[in-house]
Design a protein around this motif. Structure first.
Motif, mmCIF file in Angstrom:
data_model
loop_
_atom_site.group_PDB
_atom_site.id
_atom_site.type_symbol
_atom_site.label_atom_id
_atom_site.label_comp_id
_atom_site.label_asym_id
_atom_site.label_seq_id
_atom_site.Cartn_x
_atom_site.Cartn_y
_atom_site.Cartn_z
ATOM 1 N N GLN A 154 21.191 4.699 19.525
ATOM 2 C CA GLN A 154 20.872 4.136 18.218
ATOM 3 C C GLN A 154 22.079 3.415 17.620
ATOM 4 O O GLN A 154 21.943 2.338 17.036
ATOM 5 N N LYS B 113 11.693 1.316 16.045
ATOM 6 C CA LYS B 113 12.596 2.432 15.808
ATOM 7 C C LYS B 113 12.144 3.721 16.483
ATOM 8 O O LYS B 113 12.942 4.370 17.189
ATOM 9 N N GLU C 134 14.204 5.770 19.575
ATOM 10 C CA GLU C 134 14.579 7.183 19.465
ATOM 11 C C GLU C 134 14.044 7.985 20.648
ATOM 12 O O GLU C 134 14.750 8.840 21.208
ATOM 13 N N HIS D 195 23.955 9.876 17.947
ATOM 14 C CA HIS D 195 22.876 9.263 18.719
ATOM 15 C C HIS D 195 23.375 7.916 19.267
ATOM 16 O O HIS D 195 23.303 6.878 18.603
ATOM 17 N N THR E 38 19.401 4.813 11.300
ATOM 18 C CA THR E 38 20.332 5.436 12.243
ATOM 19 C C THR E 38 21.355 6.279 11.511
ATOM 20 O O THR E 38 21.694 7.398 11.943
#
Length: 437
Positions: A140, A32, A36, A137, A127
């Motif tokens: 994501q 994760k 990002e 985003h 997310t």
């Protein structure tokens, strides 16, 4: 960590369903932050439009999509674990409880899909929480949608897989395959037809020292034979393991007999080379595969279930296992070091043991069924044709017992004649009919 504790831990982790989801959590914690960072870099390099992105979703659309993914993955997890609990109850009740730890909980497909659901759920939830008021985003959201789609596909596959996996033919075939793998590891050498003689019988009639079991009572799961041989060679002694793999050992019972320079051996280190547990496993116990298959057959032949066709499927796998083990050298009692000196005495089941467990109980409980009698005869006759001559005596004894119990169970000569026909299907084949078309 001592070898026996490491082995017990490894065996426990292999039969635990929670380990793969826990690994999925660790993978999520690693993946994760990287995604990002990648998303920010792509926006900074103008490789990704922060407004249109992959899907061109608005904030409302993105939140709705990711929220649906979270709900779906959560539902998948609840359904998977709830169905697994039901499957465990059904399998334990209709087949045998011994297949739960050996097959159901060790199945990598079930464990892997549950891990995927956990990973997708955590990723989508993060997310959803990370999205601000103005910016979507996009990377994501795209990845969350991709993992959500993979979860849907995996869930549909899991439903089909579980329906096939829980069928009797699939379960007994899985046990049979595991049994063959264990036989290959425990008995790697082919049968020679010669009966080996013990080399050091006179030296081992009275042990110089007895090492008794300490700690908790349990079942012998596995033994580190390489280290036992090395320890015997280093101390110039002979180490005899009293129980076989699969035997129950109570506190205070003899665990080892030592011969020769017995005083040079540390008892605690010797005990650490034997792994004990509460339930038998297949890693070094080929007899356990036979036990599971026989239990499935006996449960199927019980008055409560009355399913002789499932018992026939179990006999199929028993014949398969016997045909493999009958071609292997089963004499492993004396294990030598590189110089040819006997260092470890390690008893394993002999051919008669395998034949007895493969046929006796099923014959006693199922000979009243013509289907079972015919399938047992077909199995014995097939083994007589495929195995070397020194394996025939035990099989001929079983064939004679089968004939005698047929005479006792069936009153009518027509039934006795039909029961004496070898049929690999139980009923439905190997019958010559005198009637016309």
């Amino acid at each position: 960590m001592d070898w026996n504790r490491w082995y017990s831990l490894k065996s426990y982790l292999r039969s635990s369903l929670w380990t793969v989801p826990l690994i999925a959590v660790a993978i999520y914690a690693l993946i994760k932050p990287l995604t990002e960072m990648l998303g920010r870099w792509m926006i900074g390099q103008h490789l990704l439009d922060p407004k249109t992105g992959f899907f061109g979703l608005s904030m409302t659309g993105a939140r709705s999509l990711v929220g649906d993914i979270v709900s779906a993955d959560l539902a998948f997890l609840v359904f998977t674990f709830g169905s697994l609990l039901v499957a465990i109850q059904v399998a334990g009740g209709q087949y045998t409880p011994r297949i739960i730890a050996t097959t159901l909980l060790r199945d990598n497909v079930i464990r892997g899909t549950s891990g995927l659901f956990v990973f997708a759920l955590l990723f989508a939830n993060r997310t959803l929480a990370w999205m601000g008021e103005e910016q979507v985003h996009q990377l994501q959201v795209f990845l969350a949608a991709l993992f959500g789609f993979a979860s849907v596909v995996a869930f549909l596959f899991l439903i089909d897989y579980a329906a096939r996996f829980l069928r009797p033919v699939s379960l007994v075939a899985r046990v049979g395959a595991l049994g063959i793998a264990v036989i290959d590891s425990v008995y790697p050498a082919p049968a020679t037809g010669r009966i080996a003689a013990l080399k050091a019988t006179g030296e081992r009639r009275v042990p110089d020292r007895i090492v008794r079991h300490r700690g908790k009572s349990g079942i012998v799961l596995a033994v580190n034979l390489k280290r036992l041989v090395a320890k015997g060679r280093r101390t110039d002694s002979v180490i005899e393991l009293v129980p076989q793999v699969g035997d129950f050992v109570a506190v205070g019972e003899p665990l080892f007999y030592l011969y020769g320079n017995a005083s040079a051996i540390d008892e605690n280190r010797l005990r650490a080379l034997v792994a004990l547990g509460t339930e038998r496993t297949m890693e070094q116990d080929p007899m356990f595969a036979f036990r599971i298959l026989v239990d499935i057959a006996l449960k199927a032949l019980s008055a409560a279930i009355n399913d002789p066709t499932t018992a026939v499927l179990a006999i199929d796998q028993l014949q398969r296992l016997l045909s493999v083990v009958g071609k292997r050298s089963l004499y492993l009692e004396e294990i030598e070091d590189s110089s040819g000196q006997v260092r470890v005495i390690f008893r394993t089941p002999n051919w008669e043991n395998y034949v007895h467990i493969g046929f006796r109980e099923i014959r006693q409980y199922g000979a009243g069924s013509i289907q079972i009698a015919r399938r047992l005869r077909a199995a014995i006759e097939n083994l007589l044709q495929s195995l070397p001559e020194h394996r025939h005596h035990a099989l001929l004894v079983e064939l004679d017992l089968l004939d005698r119990v047929i005479d006792k169970q069936h009153l009518f000569p027509e039934d006795r004649a039909l029961a004496r026909i070898a049929d690999s299907q139980g009923l439905g084949g190997s019958v010559t009919s005198s009637s016309g078309d």
